[in-house]
Design a protein around this motif. Structure first.
Motif, PDB file in Angstrom:
ATOM      1  N   GLU A   1      29.166  26.240  41.056  1.00 43.67           N
ATOM      2  CA  GLU A   1      28.748  27.384  40.235  1.00 43.67           C
ATOM      3  C   GLU A   1      28.167  28.524  41.060  1.00 43.67           C
ATOM      4  OE1 GLU A   1      29.399  27.987  37.032  1.00 43.67           O
ATOM      5  OE2 GLU A   1      30.549  26.132  37.161  1.00 43.67           O
ATOM      6  N   GLU A   2      27.339  28.197  42.058  1.00 46.62           N
ATOM      7  CA  GLU A   2      26.755  29.265  42.884  1.00 46.62           C
ATOM      8  C   GLU A   2      27.851  30.022  43.626  1.00 46.62           C
ATOM      9  OE1 GLU A   2      22.378  28.492  44.486  1.00 46.62           O
ATOM     10  OE2 GLU A   2      23.798  26.946  45.139  1.00 46.62           O
TER      11      GLU A   2
ATOM     12  N   LEU B   1      31.486  34.877  44.135  1.00 47.39           N
ATOM     13  CA  LEU B   1      32.858  35.390  44.184  1.00 47.39           C
ATOM     14  C   LEU B   1      33.141  36.336  43.021  1.00 47.39           C
ATOM     15  CD1 LEU B   1      34.891  32.255  45.325  1.00 47.39           C
ATOM     16  CD2 LEU B   1      34.130  34.205  46.701  1.00 47.39           C
ATOM     17  N   LYS B   2      32.707  35.973  41.832  1.00 50.71           N
ATOM     18  CA  LYS B   2      32.934  36.840  40.675  1.00 50.71           C
ATOM     19  C   LYS B   2      32.206  38.170  40.820  1.00 50.71           C
ATOM     20  CE  LYS B   2      34.061  33.132  37.519  1.00 50.71           C
ATOM     21  NZ  LYS B   2      33.622  32.268  36.443  1.00 50.71           N
ATOM     22  N   ASN B   3      30.991  38.144  41.372  1.00 51.70           N
ATOM     23  CA  ASN B   3      30.256  39.391  41.611  1.00 51.70           C
ATOM     24  C   ASN B   3      30.979  40.268  42.631  1.00 51.70           C
ATOM     25  OD1 ASN B   3      28.204  38.954  39.772  1.00 51.70           O
ATOM     26  ND2 ASN B   3      26.915  37.903  41.258  1.00 51.70           N
TER      27      ASN B   3
ATOM     28  N   LEU C   1      34.161  40.262  43.196  1.00 49.28           N
ATOM     29  CA  LEU C   1      35.371  40.758  42.556  1.00 49.28           C
ATOM     30  C   LEU C   1      35.061  41.960  41.665  1.00 49.28           C
ATOM     31  CD1 LEU C   1      37.126  37.392  41.643  1.00 49.28           C
ATOM     32  CD2 LEU C   1      37.679  38.949  43.509  1.00 49.28           C
ATOM     33  N   LYS C   2      33.913  41.933  41.000  1.00 44.53           N
ATOM     34  CA  LYS C   2      33.517  43.071  40.163  1.00 44.53           C
ATOM     35  C   LYS C   2      33.266  44.312  41.014  1.00 44.53           C
ATOM     36  CE  LYS C   2      31.237  40.417  36.540  1.00 44.53           C
ATOM     37  NZ  LYS C   2      29.922  40.040  35.983  1.00 44.53           N
ATOM     38  N   ILE C   3      32.651  44.113  42.166  1.00 43.45           N
ATOM     39  CA  ILE C   3      32.299  45.240  43.033  1.00 43.45           C
ATOM     40  C   ILE C   3      33.526  45.795  43.744  1.00 43.45           C
ATOM     41  CG2 ILE C   3      31.003  45.914  45.107  1.00 43.45           C
ATOM     42  CD1 ILE C   3      28.913  43.761  44.245  1.00 43.45           C
ATOM     43  N   PHE C   4      34.305  44.912  44.376  1.00 40.29           N
ATOM     44  CA  PHE C   4      35.409  45.365  45.219  1.00 40.29           C
ATOM     45  C   PHE C   4      36.761  45.321  44.526  1.00 40.29           C
ATOM     46  CE2 PHE C   4      32.143  43.999  48.233  1.00 40.29           C
ATOM     47  CZ  PHE C   4      32.018  45.151  48.971  1.00 40.29           C
ATOM     48  N   GLY C   5      36.957  44.406  43.594  1.00 34.22           N
ATOM     49  CA  GLY C   5      38.192  44.326  42.839  1.00 34.22           C
ATOM     50  C   GLY C   5      39.442  44.085  43.651  1.00 34.22           C
ATOM     51  N   ARG C   6      39.295  43.571  44.857  1.00 35.56           N
ATOM     52  CA  ARG C   6      40.459  43.400  45.727  1.00 35.56           C
ATOM     53  C   ARG C   6      41.352  42.239  45.306  1.00 35.56           C
ATOM     54  NH1 ARG C   6      38.359  43.203  51.740  1.00 35.56           N
ATOM     55  NH2 ARG C   6      40.482  42.502  52.083  1.00 35.56           N
TER      56      ARG C   6
ATOM     57  N   LEU D   1      44.404  30.313  48.615  1.00 39.65           N
ATOM     58  CA  LEU D   1      43.928  30.996  47.412  1.00 39.65           C
ATOM     59  C   LEU D   1      42.542  31.568  47.653  1.00 39.65           C
ATOM     60  CD1 LEU D   1      45.043  28.461  44.654  1.00 39.65           C
ATOM     61  CD2 LEU D   1      46.237  30.510  45.444  1.00 39.65           C
ATOM     62  N   PHE D   2      42.262  32.734  47.058  1.00 42.30           N
ATOM     63  CA  PHE D   2      40.956  33.365  47.246  1.00 42.30           C
ATOM     64  C   PHE D   2      39.817  32.424  46.888  1.00 42.30           C
ATOM     65  CE2 PHE D   2      37.447  36.033  45.592  1.00 42.30           C
ATOM     66  CZ  PHE D   2      37.067  36.590  46.800  1.00 42.30           C
ATOM     67  N   LYS D   3      39.992  31.623  45.846  1.00 40.04           N
ATOM     68  CA  LYS D   3      38.913  30.726  45.419  1.00 40.04           C
ATOM     69  C   LYS D   3      38.589  29.649  46.454  1.00 40.04           C
ATOM     70  CE  LYS D   3      41.835  27.559  42.774  1.00 40.04           C
ATOM     71  NZ  LYS D   3      42.110  27.042  41.453  1.00 40.04           N
ATOM     72  N   GLU D   4      39.399  29.522  47.507  1.00 34.56           N
ATOM     73  CA  GLU D   4      39.161  28.513  48.538  1.00 34.56           C
ATOM     74  C   GLU D   4      38.295  29.008  49.697  1.00 34.56           C
ATOM     75  OE1 GLU D   4      42.893  25.641  48.760  1.00 34.56           O
ATOM     76  OE2 GLU D   4      43.510  27.748  48.965  1.00 34.56           O
TER      77      GLU D   4
END
Length: 107
Positions: free
Chosen positions: A25-26, A31-33, A35-40, A57-60
């Motif tokens: 979760e942390e 990562l979600k924050n 993505l919100k800032i940079f949106g890449r 994958l980005f999530k890795e």
């Protein structure tokens, strides 16, 4: 472990900087924050690290929290860290569509 990395860890220790790898979760929250800032990227986007050339994958990615008595910072690194020292700036999309606004229009 190479000498540069050992030197980096030594400097962190000397300056009382703690390093902690974030998971679950942390990690997802950081990562979600980002993505919100940079949106890449999106979590399921296939990316490549220009340092090691590996695609994943980005999530890795690995996420570390560095902190001392004054501040803390979350740092996104290549999934192969510490063998690869690629950071967020070294990651790029292999989907062929770099601009997230264009990608969102297509989806």
């Amino acid at each position: 472990m190479d000498k540069e990395f050992e030197s980096f860890e030594g400097e962190m220790e000397k300056n009382n900087v703690l390093q902690e790898m974030l998971v679950d979760e942390e990690k997802n929250e950081v990562l979600k924050n980002q993505l919100k800032i940079f949106g890449r990227f999106k979590m399921e986007d296939k990316i490549e690290c220009i340092n090691c050339g590996e695609q994943f994958l980005f999530k890795e990615v690995k996420v570390f929290r560095f902190r001392n008595s004054f501040t803390s910072a979350d740092v996104i690194m290549c999934k192969n860290y510490p063998d690869c020292e690629g950071s967020f700036a070294d990651l790029h999309s292999v989907s062929g569509i770099e601009n997230h606004f264009e990608r969102d229009l297509i989806e």
